[in-house]
Design a protein around this motif. Sequence first.
Motif, PDB file in Angstrom:
ATOM      1  N   ALA A 176       0.826  -1.208   0.000  1.00 45.74           N
ATOM      2  CA  ALA A 176       0.000   0.000   0.000  1.00 45.74           C
ATOM      3  C   ALA A 176       0.860   1.258   0.000  1.00 45.74           C
ATOM      4  N   TYR A 177       1.928   1.242   0.783  1.00 42.89           N
ATOM      5  CA  TYR A 177       2.821   2.397   0.830  1.00 42.89           C
ATOM      6  C   TYR A 177       3.487   2.623  -0.527  1.00 42.89           C
ATOM      7  N   GLU A 178       4.044   1.571  -1.100  1.00 40.83           N
ATOM      8  CA  GLU A 178       4.802   1.700  -2.341  1.00 40.83           C
ATOM      9  C   GLU A 178       3.925   2.178  -3.497  1.00 40.83           C
ATOM     10  N   VAL A 179       2.766   1.546  -3.681  1.00 33.97           N
ATOM     11  CA  VAL A 179       1.956   1.877  -4.850  1.00 33.97           C
ATOM     12  C   VAL A 179       1.274   3.223  -4.683  1.00 33.97           C
ATOM     13  N   ASN A 180       0.825   3.529  -3.479  1.00 32.77           N
ATOM     14  CA  ASN A 180       0.192   4.828  -3.260  1.00 32.77           C
ATOM     15  C   ASN A 180       1.190   5.960  -3.463  1.00 32.77           C
ATOM     16  N   THR A 181       2.429   5.752  -2.993  1.00 36.19           N
ATOM     17  CA  THR A 181       3.464   6.763  -3.177  1.00 36.19           C
ATOM     18  C   THR A 181       3.825   6.892  -4.648  1.00 36.19           C
ATOM     19  N   LEU A 182       3.881   5.778  -5.337  1.00 35.29           N
ATOM     20  CA  LEU A 182       4.194   5.780  -6.764  1.00 35.29           C
ATOM     21  C   LEU A 182       3.174   6.596  -7.556  1.00 35.29           C
ATOM     22  N   GLU A 211       3.439  12.701   0.209  1.00 41.88           N
ATOM     23  CA  GLU A 211       2.561  13.452   1.098  1.00 41.88           C
ATOM     24  C   GLU A 211       1.167  12.848   1.157  1.00 41.88           C
ATOM     25  N   ALA A 212       0.632  12.472  -0.001  1.00 41.79           N
ATOM     26  CA  ALA A 212      -0.698  11.854  -0.032  1.00 41.79           C
ATOM     27  C   ALA A 212      -0.696  10.528   0.718  1.00 41.79           C
ATOM     28  N   THR A 213       0.400   9.791   0.629  1.00 37.13           N
ATOM     29  CA  THR A 213       0.495   8.517   1.345  1.00 37.13           C
ATOM     30  C   THR A 213       0.537   8.748   2.845  1.00 37.13           C
ATOM     31  N   ARG A 214       1.289   9.741   3.264  1.00 36.23           N
ATOM     32  CA  ARG A 214       1.344  10.053   4.696  1.00 36.23           C
ATOM     33  C   ARG A 214      -0.048  10.365   5.235  1.00 36.23           C
ATOM     34  N   LYS A 215      -0.813  11.145   4.485  1.00 35.52           N
ATOM     35  CA  LYS A 215      -2.174  11.489   4.911  1.00 35.52           C
ATOM     36  C   LYS A 215      -3.072  10.261   4.917  1.00 35.52           C
ATOM     37  N   ALA A 216      -2.897   9.377   3.933  1.00 35.62           N
ATOM     38  CA  ALA A 216      -3.717   8.165   3.868  1.00 35.62           C
ATOM     39  C   ALA A 216      -3.422   7.247   5.052  1.00 35.62           C
ATOM     40  N   ILE A 217      -2.164   7.160   5.443  1.00 40.26           N
ATOM     41  CA  ILE A 217      -1.789   6.335   6.598  1.00 40.26           C
ATOM     42  C   ILE A 217      -2.381   6.903   7.884  1.00 40.26           C
ATOM     43  N   ALA A 218      -2.331   8.232   8.029  1.00 38.64           N
ATOM     44  CA  ALA A 218      -2.923   8.881   9.212  1.00 38.64           C
ATOM     45  C   ALA A 218      -4.427   8.653   9.258  1.00 38.64           C
ATOM     46  N   ALA A 219      -5.071   8.732   8.096  1.00 38.66           N
ATOM     47  CA  ALA A 219      -6.516   8.506   8.031  1.00 38.66           C
ATOM     48  C   ALA A 219      -6.851   7.065   8.374  1.00 38.66           C
ATOM     49  N   SER A 220      -6.052   6.138   7.880  1.00 40.48           N
ATOM     50  CA  SER A 220      -6.274   4.722   8.166  1.00 40.48           C
ATOM     51  C   SER A 220      -6.140   4.442   9.652  1.00 40.48           C
ATOM     52  N   ALA A 221      -5.132   5.068  10.296  1.00 42.37           N
ATOM     53  CA  ALA A 221      -4.944   4.893  11.736  1.00 42.37           C
ATOM     54  C   ALA A 221      -6.153   5.410  12.502  1.00 42.37           C
ATOM     55  N   ALA A 222      -6.708   6.550  12.086  1.00 41.49           N
ATOM     56  CA  ALA A 222      -7.880   7.110  12.759  1.00 41.49           C
ATOM     57  C   ALA A 222      -9.085   6.201  12.591  1.00 41.49           C
ATOM     58  N   VAL A 223      -9.250   5.646  11.416  1.00 38.28           N
ATOM     59  CA  VAL A 223     -10.385   4.747  11.152  1.00 38.28           C
ATOM     60  C   VAL A 223     -10.329   3.529  12.068  1.00 38.28           C
ATOM     61  N   PHE A 224      -9.127   3.046  12.342  1.00 39.61           N
ATOM     62  CA  PHE A 224      -8.988   1.873  13.202  1.00 39.61           C
ATOM     63  C   PHE A 224      -8.797   2.241  14.675  1.00 39.61           C
ATOM     64  N   GLY A 225      -9.085   3.505  15.016  1.00 36.68           N
ATOM     65  CA  GLY A 225      -9.062   3.926  16.408  1.00 36.68           C
ATOM     66  C   GLY A 225      -7.691   4.140  16.978  1.00 36.68           C
ATOM     67  N   LYS A 226      -6.673   4.244  16.110  1.00 39.75           N
ATOM     68  CA  LYS A 226      -5.298   4.412  16.583  1.00 39.75           C
ATOM     69  C   LYS A 226      -4.742   5.794  16.258  1.00 39.75           C
TER      70      LYS A 226
END
Length: 434
Positions: free
Chosen positions: A313-319, A324-339
Amino acid sequence: MSTTDLSNQHNDPTFDSLWEELNWRGLVQVSTDPQSIEDALASGPITYYCGFDPTAASLHLGHLVQLLLLRRLQLGGHNPIGLVGGSTGLIGDPRQTSERVLNSRETVAEWVELLREQVQRFLSFEGENAARMVNNLDWTSQMSAIDFLRDVGKNFRVGTMIKKDIVAKRLNSDEGISYTEFSYQILQGMDFLNLYREYNCVLETGGSDQWGNLTSGTELVRKVEGATVHAIGTPLITNSDGTKFGKSEGNAIWLNPELTSPYAFYQFWLNTADADVVDRLKVFTFRTREEIEELGRLTETEPYRREAQKALAYEVNTLVHGEEATRKAIAASAAVFGKGQFSDLDEETLASVTAELPHAEVSADQTTIIDLLVATGLSESKSAARRTVKEGGVSLNNQKVTDGDAALDASDLLHGRFALLRRGKKNLAAVTVV
């Protein structure tokens, strides 16, 4: 749309040849002459191309296979041509089931430019083997119907054309096939002939479902020029259970962030099944064989960590979308899972999260927690909602709710309009106050 960072992309030097690596990555399902292609790639450089028809406003996941194959060949020292089909896009290649709806010339011209921008992001236009972009409308628009039939059409035999898989299927269907779509393979063959003459292009790549169109070009060059050129057909991307994902299946994953958000794109790869993740890493990333084999081992021994999926997910999203968009997506994913905290997300990212969740729009006077639980479908009734709150099973923006009858305050709204409700650990829904 962000610019792809090409600087850290490399082929794996542990392979004896580029051809060996392409096969290990599962990128070659069919080819005209494997040994000749391997020899040509080893002794190159050669010029090669892939075509992209503007049948939509964006490329999708299936096209990403071709874009990365173009890039891998370029990293091997070869000369890429990205073709956008301004003429073939006006016709459309035959579909499996029914005739295409022809788009207007204005629409196709607009999509040509959008696709040109997307293709260009994945190739380098600098150095000795700089990429080149072409539009097949440039060499077809000036050709009359008589010239087309006399100079090109005479080299094709109807008996051979109707044996092509897709044509045969359509001929045996109730709808049949129009002469327009039947002629598509001639147009694509003419592309290869023109690129051979103009740039000494000797290889075309494409999906294996396009094999009939690919070989129409190799045959035309052989008949007209007496030269041997080649084609590579990549496998269609399917899941381990045999299902296909792509535009034709109604669940396209687009490369344009306005059509598939970076968050949704990231989640798509993160949700890859264990049985599929190693194959996806081979095709869609520049990770080395050693790295991919290690991630495969972790998937077998510690699947709960999902290290391979995270890497994918990191590699293809960054590609596709940038760091920057990947960093935001990871932060959003963490929030969705309560972390993580939803309040840390910018408005655009939060909007993309809410778009993927069960969602309700409510008026300003319908804003108690109880009301919202019912409106979003997290609870079947107000009494059930009240019971869940009392049991401590509800949170608002990842903060536990203790009073279900409390009104939603303006300070509870993220970016002035969003709220995220959670029931238990896994049931999440979004609210927009209008």
